[in-house]
Design a protein around this motif. Structure first.
Motif, PDB file in Angstrom:
ATOM      1  N   ALA A  87       0.787  -1.323  -0.019  1.00  9.68           N
ATOM      2  CA  ALA A  87       0.120  -0.135  -0.100  1.00  9.68           C
ATOM      3  C   ALA A  87       0.776   1.189   0.104  1.00  9.68           C
ATOM      4  O   ALA A  87       0.747   2.297  -0.712  1.00  9.68           O
ATOM      5  N   LEU A  88       2.069   1.419   0.976  1.00  7.29           N
ATOM      6  CA  LEU A  88       2.806   2.380   0.974  1.00  7.29           C
ATOM      7  C   LEU A  88       3.698   2.501  -0.393  1.00  7.29           C
ATOM      8  O   LEU A  88       3.813   3.524  -0.915  1.00  7.29           O
ATOM      9  N   TYR A  89       3.926   1.397  -0.923  1.00 11.23           N
ATOM     10  CA  TYR A  89       4.748   1.270  -2.285  1.00 11.23           C
ATOM     11  C   TYR A  89       3.791   1.957  -3.226  1.00 11.23           C
ATOM     12  O   TYR A  89       4.543   2.940  -4.153  1.00 11.23           O
ATOM     13  N   ILE A  90       2.656   1.735  -3.515  1.00 10.83           N
ATOM     14  CA  ILE A  90       1.638   2.420  -4.485  1.00 10.83           C
ATOM     15  C   ILE A  90       1.429   3.664  -4.245  1.00 10.83           C
ATOM     16  O   ILE A  90       1.620   4.592  -5.168  1.00 10.83           O
ATOM     17  N   GLY A  91       1.094   4.147  -2.891  1.00 10.36           N
ATOM     18  CA  GLY A  91       0.829   5.440  -2.610  1.00 10.36           C
ATOM     19  C   GLY A  91       1.946   6.314  -3.064  1.00 10.36           C
ATOM     20  O   GLY A  91       1.767   7.436  -3.485  1.00 10.36           O
ATOM     21  N   PHE A  92       3.062   5.853  -2.558  1.00  9.70           N
ATOM     22  CA  PHE A  92       4.634   6.445  -2.986  1.00  9.70           C
ATOM     23  C   PHE A  92       4.768   6.830  -4.559  1.00  9.70           C
ATOM     24  O   PHE A  92       4.822   7.945  -4.921  1.00  9.70           O
ATOM     25  N   ILE A  93       4.372   5.812  -5.095  1.00 11.20           N
ATOM     26  CA  ILE A  93       4.761   5.738  -6.778  1.00 11.20           C
ATOM     27  C   ILE A  93       3.557   6.888  -7.246  1.00 11.20           C
ATOM     28  O   ILE A  93       3.862   7.783  -8.135  1.00 11.20           O
ATOM     29  N   MET A  94       2.418   6.768  -6.801  1.00 15.00           N
ATOM     30  CA  MET A  94       1.398   7.717  -7.340  1.00 15.00           C
ATOM     31  C   MET A  94       1.509   9.082  -6.955  1.00 15.00           C
ATOM     32  O   MET A  94       1.375   9.957  -7.807  1.00 15.00           O
ATOM     33  N   LEU A  95       2.168   9.400  -6.038  1.00 11.65           N
ATOM     34  CA  LEU A  95       2.406  10.773  -5.370  1.00 11.65           C
ATOM     35  C   LEU A  95       3.553  11.197  -6.568  1.00 11.65           C
ATOM     36  O   LEU A  95       3.578  12.548  -6.977  1.00 11.65           O
ATOM     37  N   MET A  96       4.573  10.586  -6.685  1.00  9.56           N
ATOM     38  CA  MET A  96       5.838  11.103  -7.267  1.00  9.56           C
ATOM     39  C   MET A  96       5.822  10.934  -8.844  1.00  9.56           C
ATOM     40  O   MET A  96       6.621  11.637  -9.344  1.00  9.56           O
ATOM     41  N   VAL A  97       4.748  10.420  -9.235  1.00 14.24           N
ATOM     42  CA  VAL A  97       4.545  10.416 -10.914  1.00 14.24           C
ATOM     43  C   VAL A  97       3.875  11.624 -11.443  1.00 14.24           C
ATOM     44  O   VAL A  97       3.431  11.507 -12.721  1.00 14.24           O
ATOM     45  N   THR A  98       3.051  12.206 -10.398  1.00 18.57           N
ATOM     46  CA  THR A  98       2.070  13.168 -10.945  1.00 18.57           C
ATOM     47  C   THR A  98       2.818  14.698 -10.581  1.00 18.57           C
ATOM     48  O   THR A  98       2.637  15.176  -9.328  1.00 18.57           O
ATOM     49  N   PRO A  99       3.315  15.123 -11.557  1.00 19.62           N
ATOM     50  CA  PRO A  99       3.906  16.736 -11.179  1.00 19.62           C
ATOM     51  C   PRO A  99       2.763  17.723 -10.704  1.00 19.62           C
ATOM     52  O   PRO A  99       1.782  17.662 -11.285  1.00 19.62           O
ATOM     53  N   CYS A 100       3.315  18.819  -9.973  1.00 19.26           N
ATOM     54  CA  CYS A 100       2.148  19.546  -9.533  1.00 19.26           C
ATOM     55  C   CYS A 100       1.722  20.604 -10.740  1.00 19.26           C
ATOM     56  O   CYS A 100       2.418  20.958 -11.550  1.00 19.26           O
ATOM     57  N   THR A 101       0.429  21.109 -10.337  1.00 20.17           N
ATOM     58  CA  THR A 101      -0.144  22.057 -11.323  1.00 20.17           C
ATOM     59  C   THR A 101      -0.695  23.431 -10.551  1.00 20.17           C
ATOM     60  O   THR A 101      -1.350  23.998 -11.294  1.00 20.17           O
ATOM     61  N   ASP A 102      -0.146  23.636  -9.295  1.00 22.89           N
ATOM     62  CA  ASP A 102      -0.505  24.728  -8.759  1.00 22.89           C
ATOM     63  C   ASP A 102       0.389  25.345  -7.883  1.00 22.89           C
ATOM     64  O   ASP A 102       1.274  26.332  -7.992  1.00 22.89           O
ATOM     65  N   TRP A 103       0.955  24.502  -6.760  1.00 22.54           N
ATOM     66  CA  TRP A 103       1.503  25.043  -5.550  1.00 22.54           C
ATOM     67  C   TRP A 103       2.969  25.373  -5.935  1.00 22.54           C
ATOM     68  O   TRP A 103       3.666  26.330  -5.454  1.00 22.54           O
ATOM     69  N   TYR A 104       3.410  24.875  -7.250  1.00 20.91           N
ATOM     70  CA  TYR A 104       5.062  25.109  -7.446  1.00 20.91           C
ATOM     71  C   TYR A 104       5.083  26.524  -8.093  1.00 20.91           C
ATOM     72  O   TYR A 104       6.371  27.159  -7.815  1.00 20.91           O
TER      73      TYR A 104
END
Length: 317
Positions: free
Chosen positions: A94-111
């Motif tokens: 679960a942590l493995y999947i969550g980490f990958i999902m977070l890291m492969v989606t570049p930000c579209t606002d806060w940056y």
């Protein structure tokens, strides 16, 4: 930097606390899950309304910047995320999947906020934003199938349905809203300034509802979530150094190099969270991972922004 942007981490932590406390009431815990996805869809619709999709063509006015940004965000970063997840989270699917999902989606606002603080090239960062959005929507299912498909936790039908429901539908509605409303005074001028807090409000409500529904699970697994600390910190440090090196090799100005760094560092947890809630309804730890990640990400981005300002002073001296 607006007040709600400064207090983003506090707001999210407050939503976590409120949701966890509210979840102690049985009636709330039993029904909270039904409002999570509608809140996330509303949040993404409001977010997409503020994204200048019409500026996508401008992103390729600076070919070196666009090329290295897209390579880092959609080739290098997914490989780095997979490597770190395999090294540190391989025994926790679960942590493995969550980490990958977070890291492969570049930000579209806060940056953009951090780019402004770091005195980077804000126009260049804004131009690449819609390209990042479209590509992550298209490529997220591919990354999940490539890096997570062998774990046996993904059903393709659920994944396709999730992408359409929580990403494509809000995006199409936002696009249609902009096209169909002819008298768009409420969408022009300072619209983003007046309404930019609303996505955070809906995201906070969704997080509160999620923790009302699953807060007990988090409290029972706090030791697992600490495992995220090292790979998340390594991700940001490694990507920062790679961005600096790439910008140096391409002889970028400080402004362009700062934009490259922040465009390839900040992540889009709301989009990943929305997908997780629909594609993995029986794996709440994945969604919880995507809430904890930004609580670490934002302070790290704030620190790296100050590092960039120090580098800027040295380049001017």
């Amino acid at each position: 930097m607006k007040l709600f942007e400064k207090l983003y981490t506090v707001i999210i932590l407050s939503a976590v606390a409120i949701g966890t406390v509210a979840g102690q009431i049985d009636a709330i815990q039993a029904n909270a899950e039904y409002v999570i996805v509608p809140l996330l869809i509303s949040m993404l619709y409001l977010t997409f309304l503020q994204i200048p999709l019409e500026k996508a063509k401008q992103a390729f006015g600076n070919i070196p910047f666009s090329s290295v940004t897209l390579l880092m965000n959609f080739v290098w970063t997914p490989l780095l995320a997979w490597l770190l997840a395999s090294l540190f989270l391989g025994d926790q699917p679960a942590l493995y999947i969550g980490f990958i999902m977070l890291m492969v989606t570049p930000c579209t606002d806060w940056y953009l906020v951090f780019t402004g603080i770091a005195k980077g090239n804000l126009a260049l960062s804004t131009a690449i934003l819609p390209v990042n959005l479209v590509l992550q929507i298209v490529l997220l299912p591919f990354y999940l199938l490539l890096f997570v498909g062998t774990a046996g936790m993904i059903e393709l039908s659920f994944l396709v349905e999730s992408v359409f429901l929580v990403l494509l539908l809000p995006l199409l509605l936002a696009f249609a809203t902009k096209r169909l409303v002819r008298k768009r005074t409420w969408l022009d001028g300072n619209w983003a300034d007046r309404w930019s807090a609303l996505p955070v409000v809906f995201l906070s409500l969704a997080i509160a509802a999620m923790f009302a529904s699953q807060g007990k699970l988090l409290l029972n697994n706090l030791d697992l979530l600490w495992q995220l600390l090292v790979p998340i910190l390594l991700f940001f440090v490694v990507n920062f150094l790679v961005g600096q090196k790439a910008g140096g090799l391409l002889k970028f100005s400080y402004e362009d190099k700062a934009s490259l760094n922040l465009t390839t560092l900040a992540r889009n947890s709301p989009i990943a969270l929305a997908i997780a809630m629909t594609a993995f309804p029986d794996q709440p730890l994945i969604a919880l991972t995507l809430v904890i990640g930004p609580l670490l990400e934002l302070p790290v981005l704030a620190i790296l922004t100050q590092v960039l300002l120090i580098l800027r002073k040295r380049s001017l001296s």
